[in-house]
Design a protein around this motif. Structure first.
Motif, PDB file in Angstrom:
ATOM      1  N   LYS A 114     -12.867  17.058  -1.035  1.00 24.32           N
ATOM      2  CA  LYS A 114     -12.056  16.573  -0.170  1.00 24.32           C
ATOM      3  C   LYS A 114     -12.498  14.918   0.691  1.00 24.32           C
ATOM      4  CE  LYS A 114      -9.065  17.566   3.895  1.00 24.32           C
ATOM      5  NZ  LYS A 114      -7.640  17.838   3.174  1.00 24.32           N
ATOM      6  N   LEU A 115     -11.480  14.678   0.801  1.00 19.01           N
ATOM      7  CA  LEU A 115     -11.258  12.674   0.926  1.00 19.01           C
ATOM      8  C   LEU A 115     -10.477  12.129   1.439  1.00 19.01           C
ATOM      9  CD1 LEU A 115     -13.390   9.836   0.818  1.00 19.01           C
ATOM     10  CD2 LEU A 115     -11.881   9.240  -1.549  1.00 19.01           C
ATOM     11  N   ILE A 116     -11.273  11.643   3.024  1.00 18.45           N
ATOM     12  CA  ILE A 116     -10.124  11.247   4.034  1.00 18.45           C
ATOM     13  C   ILE A 116     -10.946   9.521   4.011  1.00 18.45           C
ATOM     14  CG2 ILE A 116      -9.223  11.601   6.284  1.00 18.45           C
ATOM     15  CD1 ILE A 116      -8.907  14.237   5.978  1.00 18.45           C
ATOM     16  N   TYR A 117      -9.993   8.425   3.962  1.00 13.28           N
ATOM     17  CA  TYR A 117     -10.448   7.239   3.889  1.00 13.28           C
ATOM     18  C   TYR A 117      -9.962   7.075   4.628  1.00 13.28           C
ATOM     19  CZ  TYR A 117     -11.824   2.519   2.412  1.00 13.28           C
ATOM     20  OH  TYR A 117     -12.458   1.468   2.420  1.00 13.28           O
ATOM     21  N   LEU A 118     -10.745   6.442   6.019  1.00 12.09           N
ATOM     22  CA  LEU A 118     -10.268   5.841   7.489  1.00 12.09           C
ATOM     23  C   LEU A 118     -11.447   4.700   7.811  1.00 12.09           C
ATOM     24  CD1 LEU A 118     -10.346   9.623   9.538  1.00 12.09           C
ATOM     25  CD2 LEU A 118      -8.173   7.498   8.619  1.00 12.09           C
ATOM     26  N   ASP A 119     -11.966   3.760   6.445  1.00 16.24           N
ATOM     27  CA  ASP A 119     -12.255   2.965   6.459  1.00 16.24           C
ATOM     28  C   ASP A 119     -12.036   1.542   6.282  1.00 16.24           C
ATOM     29  OD1 ASP A 119     -14.445   1.009   7.867  1.00 16.24           O
ATOM     30  OD2 ASP A 119     -15.610   1.404   6.375  1.00 16.24           O
ATOM     31  N   ASN A 120     -10.835   1.645   6.649  1.00 15.54           N
ATOM     32  CA  ASN A 120      -9.783   0.782   5.830  1.00 15.54           C
ATOM     33  C   ASN A 120      -9.816  -0.929   6.835  1.00 15.54           C
ATOM     34  OD1 ASN A 120      -7.234   1.789   3.527  1.00 15.54           O
ATOM     35  ND2 ASN A 120      -7.752   3.077   5.538  1.00 15.54           N
ATOM     36  N   ALA A 121     -10.480  -1.059   7.598  1.00 13.13           N
ATOM     37  CA  ALA A 121     -10.668  -2.584   7.823  1.00 13.13           C
ATOM     38  C   ALA A 121     -12.274  -3.103   6.875  1.00 13.13           C
ATOM     39  CB  ALA A 121     -11.220  -2.174   9.903  1.00 13.13           C
ATOM     40  N   ALA A 122     -12.918  -2.325   6.499  1.00  8.88           N
ATOM     41  CA  ALA A 122     -14.190  -2.345   5.333  1.00  8.88           C
ATOM     42  C   ALA A 122     -12.703  -2.941   4.195  1.00  8.88           C
ATOM     43  CB  ALA A 122     -14.819  -1.336   5.122  1.00  8.88           C
ATOM     44  N   THR A 123     -12.609  -2.410   3.640  1.00 10.49           N
ATOM     45  CA  THR A 123     -11.617  -2.204   2.537  1.00 10.49           C
ATOM     46  C   THR A 123     -10.428  -1.336   1.846  1.00 10.49           C
ATOM     47  OG1 THR A 123     -10.978  -3.338   0.479  1.00 10.49           O
ATOM     48  CG2 THR A 123     -12.595  -1.244   0.396  1.00 10.49           C
ATOM     49  N   THR A 124      -9.338  -1.629   1.453  1.00 14.21           N
ATOM     50  CA  THR A 124      -8.330  -1.030   0.749  1.00 14.21           C
ATOM     51  C   THR A 124      -8.255  -0.749  -0.071  1.00 14.21           C
ATOM     52  OG1 THR A 124      -6.723  -3.124   1.142  1.00 14.21           O
ATOM     53  CG2 THR A 124      -7.059  -1.605   3.758  1.00 14.21           C
ATOM     54  N   LYS A 125      -7.532   0.223  -0.438  1.00 13.38           N
ATOM     55  CA  LYS A 125      -7.302   0.722  -1.708  1.00 13.38           C
ATOM     56  C   LYS A 125      -5.788  -0.276  -2.716  1.00 13.38           C
ATOM     57  CE  LYS A 125      -4.968   4.614  -2.866  1.00 13.38           C
ATOM     58  NZ  LYS A 125      -4.346   5.745  -2.296  1.00 13.38           N
ATOM     59  N   THR A 126      -6.457  -1.186  -3.680  1.00 14.60           N
ATOM     60  CA  THR A 126      -5.350  -1.667  -4.722  1.00 14.60           C
ATOM     61  C   THR A 126      -4.669  -0.667  -4.584  1.00 14.60           C
ATOM     62  OG1 THR A 126      -7.803  -3.157  -5.176  1.00 14.60           O
ATOM     63  CG2 THR A 126      -5.050  -3.199  -6.149  1.00 14.60           C
ATOM     64  N   ALA A 127      -2.937  -1.337  -4.336  1.00 13.59           N
ATOM     65  CA  ALA A 127      -1.853  -0.709  -3.950  1.00 13.59           C
ATOM     66  C   ALA A 127      -1.851  -0.589  -6.047  1.00 13.59           C
ATOM     67  CB  ALA A 127      -0.630  -1.567  -3.494  1.00 13.59           C
ATOM     68  N   PRO A 128      -0.945   0.488  -6.200  1.00  9.85           N
ATOM     69  CA  PRO A 128      -0.945   0.359  -8.082  1.00  9.85           C
ATOM     70  C   PRO A 128       0.319  -0.709  -8.260  1.00  9.85           C
ATOM     71  CG  PRO A 128      -0.423   2.474  -6.798  1.00  9.85           C
ATOM     72  CD  PRO A 128      -0.930   2.163  -5.918  1.00  9.85           C
ATOM     73  N   GLU A 129       1.098  -0.893  -7.522  1.00 13.42           N
ATOM     74  CA  GLU A 129       1.685  -2.490  -8.065  1.00 13.42           C
ATOM     75  C   GLU A 129       0.933  -3.712  -8.679  1.00 13.42           C
ATOM     76  OE1 GLU A 129       4.602  -4.020  -4.600  1.00 13.42           O
ATOM     77  OE2 GLU A 129       4.553  -1.428  -3.655  1.00 13.42           O
ATOM     78  N   VAL A 130       0.204  -3.720  -7.484  1.00 14.48           N
ATOM     79  CA  VAL A 130       0.087  -4.859  -7.406  1.00 14.48           C
ATOM     80  C   VAL A 130      -1.833  -4.746  -9.138  1.00 14.48           C
ATOM     81  CG1 VAL A 130      -2.392  -6.057  -6.256  1.00 14.48           C
ATOM     82  CG2 VAL A 130      -0.234  -5.197  -4.982  1.00 14.48           C
ATOM     83  N   VAL A 131      -1.323  -3.816  -9.036  1.00 13.73           N
ATOM     84  CA  VAL A 131      -2.411  -3.841 -10.116  1.00 13.73           C
ATOM     85  C   VAL A 131      -1.859  -4.436 -11.495  1.00 13.73           C
ATOM     86  CG1 VAL A 131      -4.439  -2.432 -11.646  1.00 13.73           C
ATOM     87  CG2 VAL A 131      -4.726  -2.112  -9.767  1.00 13.73           C
ATOM     88  N   GLU A 132      -0.758  -3.291 -11.306  1.00 12.02           N
ATOM     89  CA  GLU A 132       0.536  -3.613 -12.597  1.00 12.02           C
ATOM     90  C   GLU A 132       0.756  -4.899 -12.941  1.00 12.02           C
ATOM     91  OE1 GLU A 132       5.103  -2.108 -13.783  1.00 12.02           O
ATOM     92  OE2 GLU A 132       3.859  -1.378 -11.842  1.00 12.02           O
TER      93      GLU A 132
END
Length: 394
Positions: free
Chosen positions: A3-21
């Protein structure tokens, strides 16, 4: 890890799929150098121009006021160093606050070694700059005020509009580090009297290694990187076209989704804060109770060490932090928590949890239940807690 609950979005965020595309074609298909004159490079040049316009529109700025950088740290360095160099004939006094990101604080320290004077404003127990103290700190030789839009650790939002008005009234440049705020809070530079603003792509679901600095037209700042004519001769070097496309796409996404996204984040954030404060004793919420970033919750738990708590959370698949990601390797307590008046022993037991729109109440329930158990176990091993309980029961 199951299980992964990512609660460190002030450090960095997941790159959105539309951004990668959006970025991918500029690695393999439209890879021309935007400074080249042949038609093959025109796609790259057009893309850079379009992203500049998108970002400027998000700020109510002009496209030629947006300069691309490698991220927030570079933008902060550029704004402060270039302003100091350009205006030192007027004076060598700078005003900032004690809770700024180290990209600002260390740049100011660098300038102090070169003959500049820096006033570091205090903040109150919620992390808010005192406007009266700011006014009193202004001198005839003050050339720059640099105060962050919102704090990266405790989430407190500063009175930026009022600071901008004070700076304008006194004819002083105003820079704000908006790395955490941009994309989370509506920002219009003219309304807020902002002269320079720093932002970074990876804080708003864009790629790492790209950011920008807004510089109000008419400011006579010196070139930051010497070489070619890129960024209107102010920051030389071949443009990071895929990164710029990713940044622009992320900004457009952030502005488009801001109202609905931040409403959800606030709801989940407040649910988290409410449960933690009610169910875990001897806990304090750090930062302003209401004027804070939509996704930020920062707690101090008495009688424990933050590092042990983070390791235990990690074993449960929960990612959090004890402060800024840039100082996570330090054993010293957060300078922000010390500035708001927390003693060392309490500041050491801090936890920053920063959400994104994918976090649900069920995720928070999982986090809180594990956090309750972790805090209880750590306190059971704490001599300080044992002494405290003994005193309470006498």
């Amino acid at each position: 890890m199951s299980k992964l609950i990512y609660l460190d979005n002030a450090a960095t965020t997941k790159t959105a799929p539309e951004v990668v595309e959006a970025m991918l074609p500029f690695f393999t298909e439209y890879y021309g150098n935007p400074s080249s004159v042949y038609s093959f490079a025109s796609k790259s040049k057009e893309a850079v121009t379009r992203q500049r316009e998108i970002i400027a529109g998000a700020l109510g700025a002009k496209a030629n006021e947006i300069y691309f950088t490698a991220g927030g740290t570079e933008s902060d360095n550029w704004a402060i160093k270039a302003a100091a160099e350009a205006y030192e004939s007027k004076g060598k006094h700078i005003i900032t606050s004690k809770i700024e990101h180290h990209a600002v604080l260390h740049t100011c320290e660098y300038l102090e070694h070169r003959g500049f004077e820096v006033t570091y404003l205090n903040v109150d127990e919620n992390g808010v700059v005192d406007l009266e103290e700011l006014k009193q700190a202004i001198r005839p030789d003050t050339i720059l005020i640099s105060i962050m839009f919102a704090n990266n650790e405790i989430g407190t939002m500063e009175p930026v509009r009022e600071i901008g008005e004070i700076a304008k009234e006194h004819g002083i440049l105003f820079h704000t580090d908006a790395v955490q705020a941009f994309g989370q809070i509506p920002i219009q530079v003219d309304e807020l009297h902002i002269d320079m603003l720093s932002a970074s792509g990876h804080k708003l679901n864009g790629p790492k290694g790209i950011g920008f600095l807004y510089i109000r037209k008419g400011l006579r700042l010196k070139n930051f990187v010497h070489g070619g004519a890129q960024e209107r001769k102010r920051r030389a070097g071949t443009e990071n076209v895929p990164g710029i496309v990713g940044l622009g796409t992320a900004v457009a996404r952030a502005i488009r989704t801001m109202e609905e996204r931040t409403k959800l984040e606030k709801e989940i954030r407040d649910y988290l804060i409410d449960r933690v404060l009610k169910e875990i004793p001897y806990t304090k919420l750090n930062g302003h109770p209401t004027d804070r970033l939509p996704n930020n919750a920062n707690f101090s738990f008495r009688f424990i060490e933050g590092e042990a708590m983070l390791l235990s959370l990690d074993m449960a698949g929960i990612c959090g932090s004890s402060g800024s990601a840039c100082t996570s390797g330090s054993l010293d307590p957060s300078h922000v928590l010390l500035a708001i008046g927390l003693p060392h022993e309490i500041a050491h037991g801090s936890l920053r949890l920063t959400l994104n729109e994918e976090i649900t109440k069920e995720d928070i329930d999982y986090v809180v239940e594990h956090l309750k158990e972790i805090i209880s176990n750590l306190r059971a091993m704490s001599p300080l807690y044992e002494d405290f309980i003994k005193k309470q029961t006498k």
